[in-house]
Design an enzyme around this catalytic site. Structure first.
Site, PDB file in Angstrom:
ATOM      1  N   ARG A  86       0.840  -1.186   0.000  1.00 13.55           N
ATOM      2  CA  ARG A  86       0.000   0.000   0.000  1.00 13.55           C
ATOM      3  C   ARG A  86       0.881   1.244   0.000  1.00 13.55           C
ATOM      4  NH1 ARG A  86      -3.022  -2.102   4.388  1.00 13.55           N
ATOM      5  NH2 ARG A  86      -2.389  -0.309   5.637  1.00 13.55           N
ATOM      6  N   TYR A 225      -1.398  -3.674  -7.225  1.00 17.55           N
ATOM      7  CA  TYR A 225      -1.128  -4.604  -6.138  1.00 17.55           C
ATOM      8  C   TYR A 225      -2.096  -4.466  -4.968  1.00 17.55           C
ATOM      9  CZ  TYR A 225       1.121  -6.811  -2.184  1.00 17.55           C
ATOM     10  OH  TYR A 225       1.370  -7.589  -1.085  1.00 17.55           O
ATOM     11  N   GLY A 226      -2.534  -5.579  -4.423  1.00 14.85           N
ATOM     12  CA  GLY A 226      -3.193  -5.663  -3.123  1.00 14.85           C
ATOM     13  C   GLY A 226      -4.278  -4.638  -2.889  1.00 14.85           C
ATOM     14  N   LYS A 234      -9.226  -2.332   2.062  1.00 17.61           N
ATOM     15  CA  LYS A 234      -9.125  -1.162   2.933  1.00 17.61           C
ATOM     16  C   LYS A 234      -9.818   0.060   2.332  1.00 17.61           C
ATOM     17  CE  LYS A 234      -6.333  -3.379   5.756  1.00 17.61           C
ATOM     18  NZ  LYS A 234      -6.246  -4.654   5.027  1.00 17.61           N
ATOM     19  N   HIS A 254     -10.971  -2.312  10.853  1.00 21.76           N
ATOM     20  CA  HIS A 254      -9.834  -3.182  10.530  1.00 21.76           C
ATOM     21  C   HIS A 254      -9.693  -4.183  11.676  1.00 21.76           C
ATOM     22  CE1 HIS A 254      -5.364  -3.317   9.035  1.00 21.76           C
ATOM     23  NE2 HIS A 254      -6.044  -4.406   8.762  1.00 21.76           N
ATOM     24  N   SER A 276      -1.240  -3.380  10.817  1.00 19.65           N
ATOM     25  CA  SER A 276      -0.777  -4.400   9.885  1.00 19.65           C
ATOM     26  C   SER A 276       0.464  -5.099  10.428  1.00 19.65           C
ATOM     27  CB  SER A 276      -0.459  -3.771   8.522  1.00 19.65           C
ATOM     28  OG  SER A 276      -1.628  -3.256   7.937  1.00 19.65           O
ATOM     29  N   ALA A 277       0.595  -6.377  10.070  1.00 21.34           N
ATOM     30  CA  ALA A 277       1.761  -7.202  10.410  1.00 21.34           C
ATOM     31  C   ALA A 277       1.893  -7.443  11.906  1.00 21.34           C
ATOM     32  CB  ALA A 277       3.049  -6.588   9.866  1.00 21.34           C
ATOM     33  N   CYS A 278       0.768  -7.403  12.630  1.00 20.82           N
ATOM     34  CA  CYS A 278       0.799  -7.688  14.064  1.00 20.82           C
ATOM     35  C   CYS A 278       0.154  -9.021  14.410  1.00 20.82           C
ATOM     36  CB  CYS A 278       0.114  -6.569  14.842  1.00 20.82           C
ATOM     37  SG  CYS A 278       1.087  -5.059  14.946  1.00 20.82           S
ATOM     38  N   GLY A 279      -0.229  -9.804  13.405  1.00 29.55           N
ATOM     39  CA  GLY A 279      -0.714 -11.146  13.692  1.00 29.55           C
ATOM     40  C   GLY A 279      -2.221 -11.285  13.788  1.00 29.55           C
ATOM     41  N   LYS A 280      -2.993 -10.439  13.086  1.00 32.78           N
ATOM     42  CA  LYS A 280      -4.448 -10.571  13.136  1.00 32.78           C
ATOM     43  C   LYS A 280      -4.903 -11.948  12.667  1.00 32.78           C
ATOM     44  CE  LYS A 280      -5.483  -7.042  10.584  1.00 32.78           C
ATOM     45  NZ  LYS A 280      -4.097  -6.610  10.373  1.00 32.78           N
ATOM     46  N   ASP A 303      -9.778  -9.793   8.898  1.00 37.13           N
ATOM     47  CA  ASP A 303      -9.234  -8.482   8.536  1.00 37.13           C
ATOM     48  C   ASP A 303     -10.207  -7.331   8.708  1.00 37.13           C
ATOM     49  OD1 ASP A 303      -6.962  -7.007   7.627  1.00 37.13           O
ATOM     50  OD2 ASP A 303      -7.962  -6.741   5.728  1.00 37.13           O
ATOM     51  N   ARG A 394       2.393 -12.421   0.770  1.00 33.89           N
ATOM     52  CA  ARG A 394       1.091 -12.826   1.304  1.00 33.89           C
ATOM     53  C   ARG A 394       0.387 -13.733   0.323  1.00 33.89           C
ATOM     54  NH1 ARG A 394      -1.709  -7.657   2.792  1.00 33.89           N
ATOM     55  NH2 ARG A 394       0.383  -7.162   3.513  1.00 33.89           N
ATOM     56  N   ARG A 425       2.366  -4.027  18.077  1.00 35.52           N
ATOM     57  CA  ARG A 425       3.720  -4.516  18.322  1.00 35.52           C
ATOM     58  C   ARG A 425       4.495  -3.516  19.154  1.00 35.52           C
ATOM     59  NH1 ARG A 425       6.565  -6.101  12.922  1.00 35.52           N
ATOM     60  NH2 ARG A 425       5.724  -4.098  12.268  1.00 35.52           N
TER      61      ARG A 425
END
Length: 531
Positions: A86, A225-226, A234, A254, A276-280, A303, A394, A425
């Site tokens: 993003r 992308y994404g 999002k 989110h 993001s990237a915290c393990g949801k 998500d 991902r 985090r």
């Protein structure tokens, strides 16, 4: 947005007979006149359409088929190195009033931004097909569901929207004459006659991800992308929750949704929000460890969730029909709940490919393979000094393939939420779980804890707070809605303090400093892993 010129006859421009909503045809015609595609394709969401587009992308080099014996019906996509995540600095909330965009977001006057978009989108789809992608975020026909129409010049977007949403004729039938969110996307790389296309088209020099919340419009230019291109992610959340959600009293958050059943068979549902990237997704698919026999965790969504106040404390509808998860350094083959998801129909992004057509990323095995093709398409060996997979790697996979999927994940009425969990985090350790003393503390505790991080947290989405704007965040629509949601407690339901004590082992919860019971606050969890 007004088109600059009248388009010549474009094959497929006029809506087929099964498009019952007349506004869709008129809007698609307007966008086609602006972007000038060579043809228009109206997506029906069929398996035949999906297979045909995947085969076309394999021929073009956009997708690489994986070993069918190891990863059936799966593909690897390697995007341009300049288009891997993003672009938060190019993401804008163009509300009419600057303060409505929130203190953590980029804002541009909507009149100025529409002039910019008029310029970049003019002729942006020349040499390409414009796909019309109707989609539904939530179970078809659910009163909690929301609908959108995305026009895009990327076949990659079409096939992934089919995985991550309810896409095609079914969505249109459920929509009928109702309202939809118009979403416009272009990779920003028109083709001249005879020009050869690249494997991953994008515009490395100019990108815009724009939301017009009052009009409920999304425009995305320059990235394939994404979340930049899959506008049901999002972008859909940001446009809807700032505009329609704020007016009608609901939230698009989110957040993951999990169901937790204790050994007595009592089940509760929880929403959890992390950056993001915290393990949801790891939490959404949690396997109870040894010593917790009899406990069960089921996955509703990983998500984004719609949250409304209902007859219970809160009800939600998970918006997506697939999982999208980080790969490199976050997943391992020793987690059995994931094997059922990871081995079947899915699209992987920015991981490495083994010589026998499987995939690999750092942390997946104790010893790396002797030779790989890395995420940029180059030969990789353990001593070459490069990462084999991109840190933002991902994959997407249909959620119904997940062994832990909750039995109620497609319930049109949603599921009742017992508590909200917030976390993030940290560079240093903090208590695993602590109880909010009051509502303001519950809303702002996570960003306060982020002050001590070595790297300043990036927060560009509504509802994601920075440490220095706590008071402003509480004035956002989500703060005004969450407070009555948390305060709602039907007769017979135990307060949040009792719920926390049930979930947290003795001695792990810290009593509130006020010494008062806190039935109207949420439990706040903060991760203790290193940043």
């Amino acid at each position: 947005m007004t088109a600059r010129a009248t388009a010549p006859a474009i094959p497929g421009l006029f809506a087929p007979a099964w498009i019952a909503n007349p506004r869709i045809g008129a809007w698609v015609k307007e966008i086609a006149e602006l972007t000038q595609p060579d043809a228009v394709h109206w997506c029906d969401g069929s398996q035949e359409e999906y297979d045909r587009l995947c085969a076309r992308m394999v021929e073009a080099g956009t997708l690489k088929p994986l070993n069918p014996a190891k990863r059936p019906n799966s593909f690897l996509a390697l995007s341009d190195p300049n288009d891997v995540a993003r672009v938060e600095d190019r993401t804008f909330i163009c509300s009419r009033r600057r303060q409505d965009a929130g203190p953590t977001n980029n804002w541009v006057d909507p009149r100025e931004m529409r002039q910019t978009l008029q310029r970049v989108f003019a002729g942006s789809m020349r040499g390409r097909v414009m796909y019309v992608v109707p989609f539904c975020m939530g179970p078809l026909g659910s009163p909690l569901a929301h609908y959108g129409i995305e026009v895009t010049d990327s076949a990659y977007v079409v096939v992934n929207m089919r995985i991550m949403t309810r896409m095609g004729r079914g969505a249109l039938d459920a929509l009928g004459d109702g309202e939809f969110v118009p979403c416009v996307h272009s990779v920003g790389m028109p083709l001249a006659p005879g020009q050869t296309d690249v494997e991953w088209p994008c515009n490395p020099h100019e990108k815009y991800i724009v939301h017009f919340p009052e009009e409920r419009e999304i425009w995305s230019y320059g990235s394939g992308y994404g979340g930049n291109a899959l506008l049901g992610k999002k972008c859909f959340r940001a446009a809807d929750r700032v505009g329609d959600g704020a007016r009608r009293g609901w939230m698009a958050e989110h957040m993951l949704i999990v169901g937790i059943t204790n050994p007595l068979g009592e089940k509760r549902y929880f929403a959890a929000g992390f950056p993001s990237a915290c393990g949801k997704t790891n939490l959404a698919m949690l396997v109870p460890p040894a010593g917790y026999e009899g406990w069960k965790v089921t996955t509703v969504g990983d998500d984004i969730a719609w949250i409304r106040r209902g007859r219970t404390a809160g009800s939600r509808r998970s918006t997506r029909s697939r999982l999208l998860r980080r790969g490199a350094g976050h997943l391992g083959e020793d987690q059995p709940e994931r094997d059922g998801v990871d081995r079947r129909q899915h699209h992987l992004h920015h991981v490495a490919m083994t010589m026998d057509g499987d995939v690999w990323w750092e942390g997946m095995t104790d010893e790396p393979p002797a030779e790989l093709i890395d995420w940029q398409g180059h030969v990789w060996t353990p001593g070459c000094g490069r990462k084999a997979a991109h840190p933002n790697a991902r994959f997407t996979a249909p959620i119904h393939q997940c062994p832990s999927v909750d039995a109620q994940w497609e319930d049109p009425a949603g599921v009742p939420l017992s508590a909200f969990i917030f976390g993030g985090r940290r560079a240093s350790t903090v208590p695993l779980v602590y109880q909010a003393a009051n509502w303001n503390f519950g809303c702002t505790s996570r960003p306060r804890s982020a002050r001590r991080r070595r790297r300043r947290p990036r927060a560009r989405w509504p509802g994601a707070a920075r440490p220095d704007v706590d008071a402003a965040v509480l004035r956002l629509p989500h703060g005004r809605l969450l407070q009555p949601l948390a305060a709602a407690r039907p007769p017979g339901q135990r307060p949040a303090a009792h719920l926390l004590r049930e979930l947290v082992p003795q001695g792990r919860a810290r009593a509130s400093s006020s010494g008062r019971d806190t039935p109207r606050t949420c439990a706040c969890w903060s991760g203790s892993s290193s940043a």
